[in-house]
Write a protein that holds these residues in place. Sequence first.
Motif, mmCIF file in Angstrom:
data_model
loop_
_atom_site.group_PDB
_atom_site.id
_atom_site.type_symbol
_atom_site.label_atom_id
_atom_site.label_comp_id
_atom_site.label_asym_id
_atom_site.label_seq_id
_atom_site.Cartn_x
_atom_site.Cartn_y
_atom_site.Cartn_z
ATOM 1 N N ARG A 1 -32.601 -60.735 17.399
ATOM 2 C CA ARG A 1 -30.845 -61.803 17.653
ATOM 3 C C ARG A 1 -29.766 -61.416 17.862
ATOM 4 N NH1 ARG A 1 -35.572 -63.961 14.929
ATOM 5 N NH2 ARG A 1 -35.744 -66.373 14.780
ATOM 6 N N ALA A 2 -29.850 -59.731 18.172
ATOM 7 C CA ALA A 2 -28.976 -59.033 17.563
ATOM 8 C C ALA A 2 -28.299 -58.990 19.317
ATOM 9 C CB ALA A 2 -29.057 -57.433 17.145
ATOM 10 N N PHE A 3 -27.276 -58.764 19.483
ATOM 11 C CA PHE A 3 -26.698 -58.656 20.973
ATOM 12 C C PHE A 3 -25.472 -57.676 20.683
ATOM 13 C CE2 PHE A 3 -24.704 -62.750 20.393
ATOM 14 C CZ PHE A 3 -23.408 -63.102 20.516
ATOM 15 N N CYS A 4 -24.933 -56.811 21.647
ATOM 16 C CA CYS A 4 -23.325 -55.988 21.207
ATOM 17 C C CYS A 4 -21.975 -56.904 21.948
ATOM 18 C CB CYS A 4 -23.521 -55.212 22.473
ATOM 19 S SG CYS A 4 -25.232 -54.209 21.054
ATOM 20 N N VAL A 5 -21.073 -57.177 21.326
ATOM 21 C CA VAL A 5 -20.094 -57.072 21.089
ATOM 22 C C VAL A 5 -19.109 -56.392 20.889
ATOM 23 C CG1 VAL A 5 -20.566 -59.594 20.849
ATOM 24 C CG2 VAL A 5 -19.820 -58.048 19.148
ATOM 25 N N VAL A 6 -17.853 -55.903 21.473
ATOM 26 C CA VAL A 6 -16.939 -55.588 21.173
ATOM 27 C C VAL A 6 -15.476 -56.686 20.501
ATOM 28 C CG1 VAL A 6 -14.655 -54.175 22.114
ATOM 29 C CG2 VAL A 6 -16.674 -54.296 23.125
ATOM 30 N N SER A 7 -15.874 -55.676 18.487
ATOM 31 C CA SER A 7 -14.791 -55.818 18.203
ATOM 32 C C SER A 7 -13.161 -55.629 17.992
ATOM 33 C CB SER A 7 -15.806 -55.831 16.819
ATOM 34 O OG SER A 7 -14.366 -56.836 15.901
ATOM 35 N N PRO A 8 -11.945 -55.761 18.295
ATOM 36 C CA PRO A 8 -11.164 -55.131 18.329
ATOM 37 C C PRO A 8 -10.161 -54.987 16.733
ATOM 38 C CG PRO A 8 -10.446 -57.361 18.805
ATOM 39 C CD PRO A 8 -12.398 -57.565 19.031
ATOM 40 N N HIS A 9 -11.154 -55.164 16.093
ATOM 41 C CA HIS A 9 -10.635 -55.710 14.535
ATOM 42 C C HIS A 9 -11.688 -54.248 13.821
ATOM 43 C CE1 HIS A 9 -7.552 -59.014 15.633
ATOM 44 N NE2 HIS A 9 -8.904 -59.436 15.672
ATOM 45 N N LEU A 10 -13.114 -54.373 14.331
ATOM 46 C CA LEU A 10 -13.412 -53.201 13.514
ATOM 47 C C LEU A 10 -12.806 -52.247 12.979
ATOM 48 C CD1 LEU A 10 -16.126 -53.474 11.791
ATOM 49 C CD2 LEU A 10 -17.198 -52.014 14.384
ATOM 50 N N LYS B 1 -10.233 -50.996 12.205
ATOM 51 C CA LYS B 1 -9.229 -51.395 11.636
ATOM 52 C C LYS B 1 -8.965 -51.581 10.353
ATOM 53 C CE LYS B 1 -4.640 -53.509 10.105
ATOM 54 N NZ LYS B 1 -3.862 -55.152 11.333
ATOM 55 N N LEU B 2 -10.773 -52.947 10.203
ATOM 56 C CA LEU B 2 -11.642 -53.201 8.923
ATOM 57 C C LEU B 2 -11.680 -51.675 8.175
ATOM 58 C CD1 LEU B 2 -12.789 -55.834 10.053
ATOM 59 C CD2 LEU B 2 -11.037 -55.784 8.461
ATOM 60 N N LYS B 3 -12.951 -50.953 8.919
ATOM 61 C CA LYS B 3 -13.253 -49.667 8.392
ATOM 62 C C LYS B 3 -12.270 -49.005 8.045
ATOM 63 C CE LYS B 3 -17.706 -49.628 11.421
ATOM 64 N NZ LYS B 3 -18.271 -48.594 12.063
ATOM 65 N N GLY B 4 -10.868 -48.491 8.235
ATOM 66 C CA GLY B 4 -9.978 -47.374 8.135
ATOM 67 C C GLY B 4 -9.778 -46.473 8.959
ATOM 68 N N GLU B 5 -9.304 -45.801 9.667
ATOM 69 C CA GLU B 5 -9.118 -44.647 10.159
ATOM 70 C C GLU B 5 -9.793 -43.016 9.626
ATOM 71 O OE1 GLU B 5 -6.793 -46.344 13.416
ATOM 72 O OE2 GLU B 5 -7.743 -44.666 13.522
ATOM 73 N N PHE B 6 -10.722 -43.013 10.287
ATOM 74 C CA PHE B 6 -12.007 -41.872 10.021
ATOM 75 C C PHE B 6 -11.521 -40.875 10.260
ATOM 76 C CE2 PHE B 6 -15.298 -44.980 10.537
ATOM 77 C CZ PHE B 6 -15.352 -44.979 12.123
ATOM 78 N N SER B 7 -11.512 -40.165 9.046
ATOM 79 C CA SER B 7 -10.679 -39.187 8.142
ATOM 80 C C SER B 7 -12.187 -37.616 9.290
ATOM 81 C CB SER B 7 -10.921 -38.880 6.777
ATOM 82 O OG SER B 7 -11.825 -38.598 6.862
ATOM 83 N N THR B 8 -11.423 -36.766 8.807
ATOM 84 C CA THR B 8 -12.645 -35.764 9.525
ATOM 85 C C THR B 8 -13.677 -35.633 9.146
ATOM 86 O OG1 THR B 8 -10.264 -34.296 10.272
ATOM 87 C CG2 THR B 8 -12.621 -32.850 10.456
ATOM 88 N N VAL C 1 -11.481 -54.671 26.421
ATOM 89 C CA VAL C 1 -10.568 -54.488 25.074
ATOM 90 C C VAL C 1 -11.647 -52.773 24.557
ATOM 91 C CG1 VAL C 1 -11.255 -54.289 22.363
ATOM 92 C CG2 VAL C 1 -10.423 -56.814 24.497
ATOM 93 N N VAL C 2 -10.651 -52.354 24.434
ATOM 94 C CA VAL C 2 -11.115 -50.210 24.431
ATOM 95 C C VAL C 2 -11.114 -50.655 23.262
ATOM 96 C CG1 VAL C 2 -10.531 -50.197 26.212
ATOM 97 C CG2 VAL C 2 -8.977 -49.525 25.060
ATOM 98 N N GLU C 3 -10.469 -50.809 21.669
ATOM 99 C CA GLU C 3 -10.418 -50.523 20.292
ATOM 100 C C GLU C 3 -11.501 -50.327 19.811
ATOM 101 O OE1 GLU C 3 -6.663 -52.869 21.359
ATOM 102 O OE2 GLU C 3 -8.687 -53.012 21.301
ATOM 103 N N GLU C 4 -12.904 -50.675 19.827
ATOM 104 C CA GLU C 4 -14.089 -50.317 19.325
ATOM 105 C C GLU C 4 -15.008 -50.282 20.170
ATOM 106 O OE1 GLU C 4 -14.055 -49.490 16.483
ATOM 107 O OE2 GLU C 4 -15.884 -49.513 16.606
ATOM 108 N N THR C 5 -16.402 -49.727 19.694
ATOM 109 C CA THR C 5 -17.595 -49.277 19.939
ATOM 110 C C THR C 5 -17.866 -50.757 19.826
ATOM 111 O OG1 THR C 5 -18.572 -48.432 18.477
ATOM 112 C CG2 THR C 5 -17.498 -47.335 20.167
ATOM 113 N N PRO C 6 -19.491 -51.389 20.528
ATOM 114 C CA PRO C 6 -19.673 -52.130 20.473
ATOM 115 C C PRO C 6 -20.631 -52.640 19.444
ATOM 116 C CG PRO C 6 -20.766 -51.609 23.032
ATOM 117 C CD PRO C 6 -19.695 -50.876 22.102
#
Length: 202
Positions: A141-150, A152-159, A181-186
Amino acid sequence: MVTKDIEEGDVIVSLPYELFITEAAAYSDAFLGPIFRKYMLEAESTMCFFIMHQMLDPNSFWKIPISTWPSAFSTPDYFLSEELEHLVSPHRKPKLDRRLKKILNFYQALDPIFEAHPDKFQQERYSLELFTYAYSILDSRAFCVVSPHLKKLKGEFSTGKAKRRSKTGLKREPKPKALKVVEETPTPTIVQGRYANQGEDD
């Protein structure tokens, strides 16, 4: 009945984003969000855990669509060993073995959560069997979308976090060119209805 020609770019169906079961919804959850941000699981592990949690919550926001999901699946994931012997193609069983191992790996990635919160998440309830069901739901039941907020919700990735994600094999897919929208991947998203033929028993 169609009353006019449908042109490219016309909106046919529009649904509020907050009605979807998404990875963004998982990270927005007041209870589970901090846990997901701490462990930074792969998307499949996060989504399946979130789906299990919603299935076990009688007051879940998504309890109505969840109630329409099939009680069981008849896919090869659930075949008994003697049933697997009837698979004609010699390539089928190795492929299924790889799939089951992948599901198991996604489930075992939850071990740190179970160990850190045994009072909140008992493995007897959040079982591998339920996880496999959640994975079947996600897969069918899944399909891919681009979430511009994800992001930010996860927090910036540290190294360090980025390296850990790389070691687990999570690779970011190229961003769809058709989307601005390019802020986040599907990421996998659930919506009520079927998008793949899984041969389920309704």
